[in-house]
Design an enzyme around this catalytic site. Structure first.
Site, mmCIF file in Angstrom:
data_model
loop_
_atom_site.group_PDB
_atom_site.id
_atom_site.type_symbol
_atom_site.label_atom_id
_atom_site.label_comp_id
_atom_site.label_asym_id
_atom_site.label_seq_id
_atom_site.Cartn_x
_atom_site.Cartn_y
_atom_site.Cartn_z
ATOM 1 N N ARG A 46 -24.768 31.719 -13.362
ATOM 2 C CA ARG A 46 -23.350 31.906 -13.700
ATOM 3 C C ARG A 46 -22.846 33.189 -13.041
ATOM 4 O O ARG A 46 -21.741 33.275 -12.544
ATOM 5 C CB ARG A 46 -23.144 31.960 -15.221
ATOM 6 C CG ARG A 46 -21.717 32.333 -15.565
ATOM 7 C CD ARG A 46 -21.296 32.114 -17.010
ATOM 8 N NE ARG A 46 -22.313 32.150 -18.002
ATOM 9 C CZ ARG A 46 -22.889 33.269 -18.482
ATOM 10 N NH1 ARG A 46 -22.521 34.454 -18.043
ATOM 11 N NH2 ARG A 46 -23.824 33.193 -19.387
ATOM 12 N N TYR A 98 2.926 24.084 -8.249
ATOM 13 C CA TYR A 98 2.075 22.980 -8.684
ATOM 14 C C TYR A 98 2.205 22.801 -10.204
ATOM 15 O O TYR A 98 2.121 23.776 -10.952
ATOM 16 C CB TYR A 98 0.628 23.268 -8.270
ATOM 17 C CG TYR A 98 -0.351 22.304 -8.882
ATOM 18 C CD1 TYR A 98 -0.228 20.933 -8.661
ATOM 19 C CD2 TYR A 98 -1.374 22.745 -9.706
ATOM 20 C CE1 TYR A 98 -1.106 20.040 -9.243
ATOM 21 C CE2 TYR A 98 -2.262 21.857 -10.286
ATOM 22 C CZ TYR A 98 -2.118 20.506 -10.053
ATOM 23 O OH TYR A 98 -2.983 19.617 -10.633
ATOM 24 N N ASP A 170 -0.631 31.902 -3.918
ATOM 25 C CA ASP A 170 -1.372 30.644 -3.816
ATOM 26 C C ASP A 170 -1.202 30.155 -2.374
ATOM 27 O O ASP A 170 -0.123 29.726 -1.974
ATOM 28 C CB ASP A 170 -0.803 29.644 -4.832
ATOM 29 C CG ASP A 170 -1.546 28.307 -4.823
ATOM 30 O OD1 ASP A 170 -2.140 27.971 -3.794
ATOM 31 O OD2 ASP A 170 -1.495 27.594 -5.845
ATOM 32 N N LYS A 195 -8.608 21.407 -1.648
ATOM 33 C CA LYS A 195 -7.691 20.864 -0.665
ATOM 34 C C LYS A 195 -8.207 21.136 0.757
ATOM 35 O O LYS A 195 -9.247 20.658 1.116
ATOM 36 C CB LYS A 195 -6.295 21.429 -0.917
ATOM 37 C CG LYS A 195 -5.859 21.338 -2.400
ATOM 38 C CD LYS A 195 -5.784 19.898 -2.841
ATOM 39 C CE LYS A 195 -5.208 19.606 -4.197
ATOM 40 N NZ LYS A 195 -5.660 20.227 -5.387
HETATM 41 C C1 LIG Z 1 -0.757 24.480 -4.701
HETATM 42 C C2 LIG Z 1 -1.830 24.176 -5.710
HETATM 43 N N1 LIG Z 1 -2.343 25.179 -6.427
HETATM 44 C C3 LIG Z 1 -3.303 24.958 -7.344
HETATM 45 C C4 LIG Z 1 -3.791 23.696 -7.601
HETATM 46 C C5 LIG Z 1 -4.849 23.486 -8.649
HETATM 47 O O1 LIG Z 1 -6.080 23.286 -8.035
HETATM 48 P P1 LIG Z 1 -7.273 22.388 -8.637
HETATM 49 O O2 LIG Z 1 -6.772 20.982 -8.699
HETATM 50 O O3 LIG Z 1 -8.387 22.599 -7.664
HETATM 51 O O4 LIG Z 1 -7.571 22.929 -9.997
HETATM 52 C C6 LIG Z 1 -3.284 22.624 -6.865
HETATM 53 C C7 LIG Z 1 -3.772 21.259 -7.110
HETATM 54 O O5 LIG Z 1 -3.200 20.291 -6.648
HETATM 55 C C8 LIG Z 1 -2.274 22.873 -5.904
HETATM 56 O O6 LIG Z 1 -1.726 21.878 -5.168
#
Ligand SMILES: Cc1ncc(COP(=O)(O)O)c(C=O)c1O
Length: 379
Positions: A46, A98, A170, A195
């Site tokens: 961990r 998101y 992000d 992604k």
């Molecule tokens: C721009 C963005 N940030 C964060 C996330 C969250 O990521 P995760 O699905 O890996 O938890 C996503 C998921 O689609 C996203 O598109």
């Protein structure tokens, strides 16, 4: 080292045990000690794992940071950032983001006494209006999901530094191939590594990268104390994905541009959201802070017809109707009922996420096949 070399070698060394060129998958939870505390730098997975460490060093390298951290999902990475805060603290966030991030902020952290202001940040000056004595963090997504708005990271960083705030970006949509927020003044870069970094839609993972040692220590503490880490197999897969990030992104950008232009000229399409268009409201900022415009595109059909939008995504044959984005294969989604369903309809529509909006994650297939697929689906 240039970016296209960093994706392959950044932060990497051949395995010290046998010289393995690819990092072995250290599928172990624990490590032998000769005496209590007598170990080779790893005691419990961990806290640390050699495969995850190789990946974390790669994250740090490609984002021009010093410290990388890998988590079990993108949301787990965001969760760790918000855990830097305390009840009473305030966050200013982009309002188009998101849906899961919005849900985490409003349904989990508001319950712990953290206040969030969701605002349009296309004009960076607006941010200062929301700063109070309690503001601690600015949260930026750019390009935003799914409206492809562009936020000027450098301008927001100036505001955040003036007021001694943390700025987190992000960078999931752009990836460091196109945009490097730490170079533009951000303190924290976050990714859904699920992604483009992973790139093959076969793993769920999150990443954070920072430059500052104290901030890194706080985040490593949260990573270990809260425990939302990823396993060694997933670390291996994302590390392998990153090795081709630059060539995948190059093709995502080429295909994205061709499809954005095709849709813009289509008589049945009302509007296409893609930052590469000169009439995109912050195109000049995109040109300044991004090296190209990526493979994410949103569009609405003429007459904003919900049924037509659903018909198009159901007709697609090469584009798969699915959540997520950033894989080698093309995906199509309906944000209002899928990725952004957790945002109330009134809130969502204020930012343009209407029922007729379709979001495309353009993959790296042959462009002629992708355009032919859209052509037959739109009709
Ligand atoms: C721009 C963005 N940030 C964060 C996330 C969250 O990521 P995760 O699905 O890996 O938890 C996503 C998921 O689609 C996203 O598109």
């Amino acid at each position: 080292m240039k970016f296209n070399t960093k994706t392959i070698h950044g932060g990497q060394q051949h395995d010290p045990a046998y010289g393995a060129v690819m990092p072995p998958i250290y599928q172990t939870s624990t490590y032998a000690q000769t005496t209590p505390g007598g170990h080779k730098g790893f005691e419990y997975s961990r806290t640390h794992n050699p495969t995850r460490k190789a990946l974390e060093d790669s994250f740090a390298s490609i984002e021009n940071g010093k410290y990388g951290l890998a988590f079990g999902s993108g949301l787990a990475a965001i969760d760790a950032v918000i855990k830097l805060l305390k009840p009473g603290d305030e966050v200013i966030s982009t309002n188009d983001l998101y849906g899961g991030t919005y849900r985490l902020f409003t349904k989990i952290f508001e319950g712990f006494g953290i206040k969030f202001h969701f605002i349009g940040m296309e004009n960076a000056d607006k941010v200062a209006d929301y700063i109070t004595d309690n503001t601690k963090l600015i949260w930026v997504e750019t390009p935003t999901n799914p409206m492809m708005n562009i936020v000027d990271i450098k301008a927001i960083a100036t505001v955040s530094k003036e007021h001694n705030l943390l700025l987190a970006v992000d960078n999931t949509f752009a990836t460091p191939y196109l945009q490097r927020p730490l170079d533009l003044g951000a303190d924290i870069v976050m990714h859904s590594a699920t992604k483009y970094l992973g790139g093959h839609s076969d793993v769920v993972m999150g990443a954070l990268v920072v430059k500052d040692e104290t901030l890194a220590e706080q985040l490593y503490f949260i990573q270990n104390a809260s425990g939302a880490v990823c396993g060694p197999q997933d670390s291996f897969l994302v590390l392998r994905g990153i090795k081709t990030l630059h060539i995948r992104m190059q093709r995502h950008c080429e295909n994205g541009e061709a499809i954005a232009k095709y849709l813009k000229n289509h008589p049945k399409i009302e509007k296409v959201y893609w930052p590469g268009f000169e009439d995109h409201p912050n195109h000049h900022v995109a040109v300044e802070q991004m090296d190209s415009f990526g493979g994410m595109i949103s569009f609405v059909t003429k007459g904003s017809d919900y049924d037509k939008a659903i018909q198009i995504i159901e007709n697609l044959k090469i584009f798969t109707l699915a959540e997520s984005l950033g894989g080698v294969e093309s995906l199509a989604g309906h944000p209002a009922s899928m990725t952004h369903a957790s945002i109330p309809k009134e809130e969502r529509e204020k930012t343009g996420v209407v029922d007729s909006l379709i979001r495309l994650s353009v993959g790296i297939e042959d462009i002629d096949d992708l355009i032919a697929d859209l052509e037959q689906a739109i009709g």
